[in-house]
Structures are given as C-alpha cells and as structure tokens.
Design an enzyme around this catalytic site. Structure first.
Site, PDB file in Angstrom:
ATOM      1  N   GLU A  95      -1.713  -7.283  -0.805  1.00  7.40           N
ATOM      2  CA  GLU A  95      -0.991  -6.031  -0.598  1.00  7.40           C
ATOM      3  C   GLU A  95      -1.588  -5.289   0.587  1.00  7.40           C
ATOM      4  OE1 GLU A  95      -0.051  -1.777  -2.731  1.00  7.40           O
ATOM      5  OE2 GLU A  95      -1.399  -3.170  -3.709  1.00  7.40           O
ATOM      6  N   ASP A 147      -1.759  -2.319   3.612  1.00  6.54           N
ATOM      7  CA  ASP A 147      -1.293  -1.007   4.032  1.00  6.54           C
ATOM      8  C   ASP A 147      -0.708  -1.213   5.420  1.00  6.54           C
ATOM      9  OD1 ASP A 147      -2.353   0.387   1.794  1.00  6.54           O
ATOM     10  OD2 ASP A 147      -4.315   0.485   2.756  1.00  6.54           O
ATOM     11  N   HIS A 201      -5.672   0.695   6.958  1.00 16.50           N
ATOM     12  CA  HIS A 201      -5.761   1.628   5.839  1.00 16.50           C
ATOM     13  C   HIS A 201      -5.416   3.050   6.262  1.00 16.50           C
ATOM     14  CE1 HIS A 201      -7.139   3.502   2.181  1.00 16.50           C
ATOM     15  NE2 HIS A 201      -7.977   4.248   2.861  1.00 16.50           N
ATOM     16  N   HIS A 250      -5.603  -5.937  -2.692  1.00 25.21           N
ATOM     17  CA  HIS A 250      -5.245  -4.844  -1.792  1.00 25.21           C
ATOM     18  C   HIS A 250      -6.247  -4.837  -0.644  1.00 25.21           C
ATOM     19  CE1 HIS A 250      -3.622  -1.133  -0.400  1.00 25.21           C
ATOM     20  NE2 HIS A 250      -4.773  -0.499  -0.553  1.00 25.21           N
TER      21      HIS A 250
END
Length: 151
Positions: free
Chosen positions: A46, A48, A61, A19
């Site tokens: 992954e 954002d 983010h 992430h």
C-alpha cells in the site's frame, strides 16, 4: 491497494499489508522496500501517492521531499524551498518538481533513529506505474515460482 491473486496463505487467515513496503529494513516507498515486503510474505503493498508538477503520481509519505530524500544535495540553491501557508513552513514540495527532477533524487530513511540507514541514498522514488509493474510481475512470475504450504 494492489491485490495479489488468491492463494493459500502461509500465515493462515491473516492478511499482511505492507504500507510503505518493508520500511524498517529499507527506505520506505522504494521498489526495493515493496519487493522485500512481498518476499517477506506481504499479501498487499500500500503506497502513499503524491503528484509531481507535471502530474505523475510518485510514492512518498509526505509532499516535502526534504523529509526522505537528498533534495538539498541535488538541487541546493537551484530550487529554493517554497513557503507553504498551509503548514506554516518552507519545504521542497513534490508538486514543484517534475518527474525528471524527482528521478534524480535518492531516498533516505524518514526515521533514522528507529530504522536501518545502511541503504540511504541508494534507491530512487518510484512512480505508481512502476509499483503496479512490480506487483504485476510478482503476481505473474515470482509468485508462481513459490510454493506456499498452508499450516
């Protein structure tokens, strides 16, 4: 979630999800951080995603560009912070900038006391399309060159 092809995993049955990429080593949500995460063995990356004013999806983010970029250095008084009643503060919100403007920015570590800051201001914010291209190239070119040896 961007999926690699099925392969034998070097870490057994565990799945590693990166992430924001390898965000300790490099500023989060950069192509370089995603690439390093894949090189370190991540099965998935992954991101954002937030939108720009002109509708492009970029990897961040938080919608406040001031938290992870040099937006104040680049735009200063040209584009003043905008007040948001939803978070009760001003910020340089991604949805007030076009993709062309965002691509002028460079990324910084969001948590400088806990992460490596040696690469601050070196990398830019990638688009979702660029992340997809990186993963596709990793899956089709780079991954085929690696030979995993299952335990």
């Amino acid at each position: 979630l961007l999926l690699p092809p099925t392969t034998s995993r070097p870490n057994g049955d565990k799945i590693v999800i990166a992430h924001r990429g390898a965000s300790y080593h490099l500023p989060e949500h950069t192509l370089e951080a995603y690439r390093l995460a894949l090189e370190l063995g991540a099965d998935y990356v992954e991101p954002d995603l937030v939108a720009t004013q002109d509708g492009h999806l970029i990897a961040l983010h938080n919608v406040d560009l001031n938290l992870t970029t040099n937006v104040q250095d680049v735009f200063g008084n040209e584009q003043a912070p905008w007040w948001s009643p939803y978070v009760n503060r001003s910020g340089y919100w991604s949805f007030n900038f076009t993709l062309a403007q965002v691509q002028q920015l460079r990324v910084r570590q969001r948590l400088p006391r806990a992460r490596n800051t040696a690469y601050n201001d070196m990398f830019r914010i990638p688009t979702f399309v660029e992340i997809q291209t990186l993963v596709q190239e990793w899956n089709t070119k780079e991954l085929s060159n690696l030979q995993w040896r299952p335990n």
